[in-house]
Design a protein around this motif. Structure first.
Motif, mmCIF file in Angstrom:
data_model
loop_
_atom_site.group_PDB
_atom_site.id
_atom_site.type_symbol
_atom_site.label_atom_id
_atom_site.label_comp_id
_atom_site.label_asym_id
_atom_site.label_seq_id
_atom_site.Cartn_x
_atom_site.Cartn_y
_atom_site.Cartn_z
ATOM 1 N N ILE A 67 28.050 -24.490 -25.424
ATOM 2 C CA ILE A 67 29.195 -24.452 -24.499
ATOM 3 C C ILE A 67 28.995 -25.461 -23.382
ATOM 4 C CG2 ILE A 67 30.374 -23.013 -22.785
ATOM 5 C CD1 ILE A 67 29.836 -20.630 -24.705
ATOM 6 N N VAL A 68 27.801 -25.480 -22.802
ATOM 7 C CA VAL A 68 27.521 -26.414 -21.710
ATOM 8 C C VAL A 68 27.623 -27.860 -22.193
ATOM 9 C CG1 VAL A 68 25.707 -27.231 -20.148
ATOM 10 C CG2 VAL A 68 26.146 -24.794 -20.371
ATOM 11 N N SER A 69 27.061 -28.141 -23.372
ATOM 12 C CA SER A 69 27.120 -29.515 -23.869
ATOM 13 C C SER A 69 28.550 -29.913 -24.212
ATOM 14 C CB SER A 69 26.203 -29.693 -25.082
ATOM 15 O OG SER A 69 26.656 -28.915 -26.169
ATOM 16 N N SER A 70 29.348 -28.987 -24.717
ATOM 17 C CA SER A 70 30.752 -29.302 -25.002
ATOM 18 C C SER A 70 31.513 -29.610 -23.713
ATOM 19 C CB SER A 70 31.426 -28.135 -25.731
ATOM 20 O OG SER A 70 30.861 -27.952 -26.997
ATOM 21 N N ILE A 71 31.245 -28.848 -22.677
ATOM 22 C CA ILE A 71 31.882 -29.114 -21.384
ATOM 23 C C ILE A 71 31.448 -30.480 -20.858
ATOM 24 C CG2 ILE A 71 31.957 -28.392 -18.956
ATOM 25 C CD1 ILE A 71 31.823 -25.476 -20.015
ATOM 26 N N MET A 72 30.158 -30.796 -20.997
ATOM 27 C CA MET A 72 29.670 -32.093 -20.519
ATOM 28 C C MET A 72 30.281 -33.243 -21.308
ATOM 29 S SD MET A 72 27.995 -31.522 -17.886
ATOM 30 C CE MET A 72 27.559 -33.214 -17.649
ATOM 31 N N ILE A 73 30.448 -33.079 -22.606
ATOM 32 C CA ILE A 73 31.082 -34.125 -23.411
ATOM 33 C C ILE A 73 32.527 -34.307 -22.973
ATOM 34 C CG2 ILE A 73 31.900 -34.682 -25.744
ATOM 35 C CD1 ILE A 73 29.267 -33.400 -26.747
ATOM 36 N N GLY A 74 33.221 -33.194 -22.703
ATOM 37 C CA GLY A 74 34.592 -33.285 -22.196
ATOM 38 C C GLY A 74 34.652 -34.004 -20.862
ATOM 39 N N VAL A 75 33.706 -33.702 -19.977
ATOM 40 C CA VAL A 75 33.670 -34.348 -18.665
ATOM 41 C C VAL A 75 33.374 -35.842 -18.810
ATOM 42 C CG1 VAL A 75 32.340 -34.463 -16.510
ATOM 43 C CG2 VAL A 75 33.093 -32.261 -17.387
ATOM 44 N N ILE A 76 32.425 -36.180 -19.664
ATOM 45 C CA ILE A 76 32.086 -37.597 -19.860
ATOM 46 C C ILE A 76 33.273 -38.352 -20.446
ATOM 47 C CG2 ILE A 76 30.664 -39.153 -21.259
ATOM 48 C CD1 ILE A 76 28.365 -37.137 -20.833
ATOM 49 N N THR A 77 33.966 -37.734 -21.401
ATOM 50 C CA THR A 77 35.147 -38.383 -21.974
ATOM 51 C C THR A 77 36.243 -38.527 -20.932
ATOM 52 O OG1 THR A 77 34.578 -37.389 -24.110
ATOM 53 C CG2 THR A 77 36.776 -38.308 -23.902
ATOM 54 N N LEU A 78 36.413 -37.521 -20.084
ATOM 55 C CA LEU A 78 37.418 -37.593 -19.014
ATOM 56 C C LEU A 78 37.069 -38.703 -18.030
ATOM 57 C CD1 LEU A 78 39.995 -36.334 -17.891
ATOM 58 C CD2 LEU A 78 38.555 -34.797 -16.551
ATOM 59 N N ILE A 79 35.793 -38.844 -17.686
ATOM 60 C CA ILE A 79 35.366 -39.928 -16.798
ATOM 61 C C ILE A 79 35.625 -41.276 -17.473
ATOM 62 C CG2 ILE A 79 33.338 -41.024 -15.746
ATOM 63 C CD1 ILE A 79 32.280 -38.163 -15.228
ATOM 64 N N ILE A 166 36.458 -31.327 -30.398
ATOM 65 C CA ILE A 166 37.188 -30.316 -29.618
ATOM 66 C C ILE A 166 37.031 -30.586 -28.130
ATOM 67 C CG2 ILE A 166 37.219 -27.864 -28.997
ATOM 68 C CD1 ILE A 166 36.504 -27.285 -31.960
ATOM 69 N N ALA A 167 35.802 -30.924 -27.704
ATOM 70 C CA ALA A 167 35.556 -31.183 -26.281
ATOM 71 C C ALA A 167 36.283 -32.424 -25.794
ATOM 72 C CB ALA A 167 34.051 -31.333 -26.026
ATOM 73 N N GLY A 168 36.478 -33.410 -26.657
ATOM 74 C CA GLY A 168 37.153 -34.638 -26.245
ATOM 75 C C GLY A 168 38.647 -34.628 -26.461
ATOM 76 N N PHE A 169 39.176 -33.537 -26.998
ATOM 77 C CA PHE A 169 40.596 -33.471 -27.324
ATOM 78 C C PHE A 169 41.483 -33.531 -26.072
ATOM 79 C CE2 PHE A 169 44.485 -31.178 -28.614
ATOM 80 C CZ PHE A 169 44.864 -32.007 -29.654
ATOM 81 N N ILE A 170 41.180 -32.747 -25.056
ATOM 82 C CA ILE A 170 42.000 -32.718 -23.830
ATOM 83 C C ILE A 170 41.946 -34.055 -23.093
ATOM 84 C CG2 ILE A 170 42.277 -31.619 -21.561
ATOM 85 C CD1 ILE A 170 41.395 -28.995 -22.923
ATOM 86 N N PRO A 171 40.757 -34.652 -22.886
ATOM 87 C CA PRO A 171 40.750 -35.963 -22.231
ATOM 88 C C PRO A 171 41.498 -37.033 -23.028
ATOM 89 C CG PRO A 171 38.571 -35.009 -22.136
ATOM 90 C CD PRO A 171 39.396 -34.129 -23.018
#
Length: 183
Positions: A67-79, A166-171
């Motif tokens: 979960i933490v790594s998925s959130i971090m991947i989402g954050v990195i993609t958003l950045i 999945i983590a990069g889908f929203i960004p």
């Protein structure tokens, strides 16, 4: 006699003895029944419970780290989306559709997931070598080895790719929605 000890040669023989005692005890009053205690079975069930508990704790740690790594991947993609606003604007201005921009970021997250999954599998295979040497040295049992089967490794890589996608889908969707003029 106060007690009789029976020692079975195999687990199948143990089951036969247990069935014979159960058959004998049917219809007998409590004083006439034979009490059966399987010490090996008790120890094995205790060991199994301990191993299952450790397994559940490890699964919980893995789930939290996923979960933490998925959130971090989402954050990195958003950045990455925020830093590449000009690139997104240029792509959209020269005719790239929202779907093309979204696909570009999704492809990047898939590559990240595949690479990280593959790296994890390679590290696991490399760590199995010293772990097996240590286990063989400490236990003296050469047949006891830590291994990662190839089908399981492929499944783990697929899970890694799926989680990063999945983590990069929203960004990626937010990148696709950027107005080309503003970007």
């Amino acid at each position: 006699p106060a007690s009789i000890n029976l020692y079975a040669a195999t687990f199948e023989d143990k089951d036969v003895i247990e069935d014979a005692i159960s058959d004998y005890n049917e219809g007998k009053d409590e004083m006439s029944q034979i009490q059966y205690t399987d010490y090996v079975g008790l120890m094995m069930s205790s060991v199994t419970k301990i191993i299952n508990t450790i397994t559940y704790v490890l699964i919980a740690f893995v789930a939290i780290s996923l979960i933490v790594s998925s959130i971090m991947i989402g954050v990195i993609t958003l950045i990455s989306v925020q830093e590449r606003t000009k690139e997104i604007g240029i792509l959209r201005a020269i005719g790239a559709s929202k779907r093309d921009v979204s696909s570009m970021f999704n492809a990047e997250t898939i590559i990240i997931g595949f690479t990280s999954g593959l790296l994890g599998i390679v590290v696991t295979y490399l760590l199995c070598i010293p772990i097996n040497l240590l286990v063989h040295h400490l236990t003296g049992i050469n047949n006891l080895s830590a291994i990662l089967p190839v089908p399981a490794a492929i499944i783990l890589i697929a899970i890694s790719v799926l989680l990063t996608l999945i983590a990069g889908f929203i960004p990626s969707k937010s990148a696709a929605k950027k107005d080309p003029v503003v970007a």
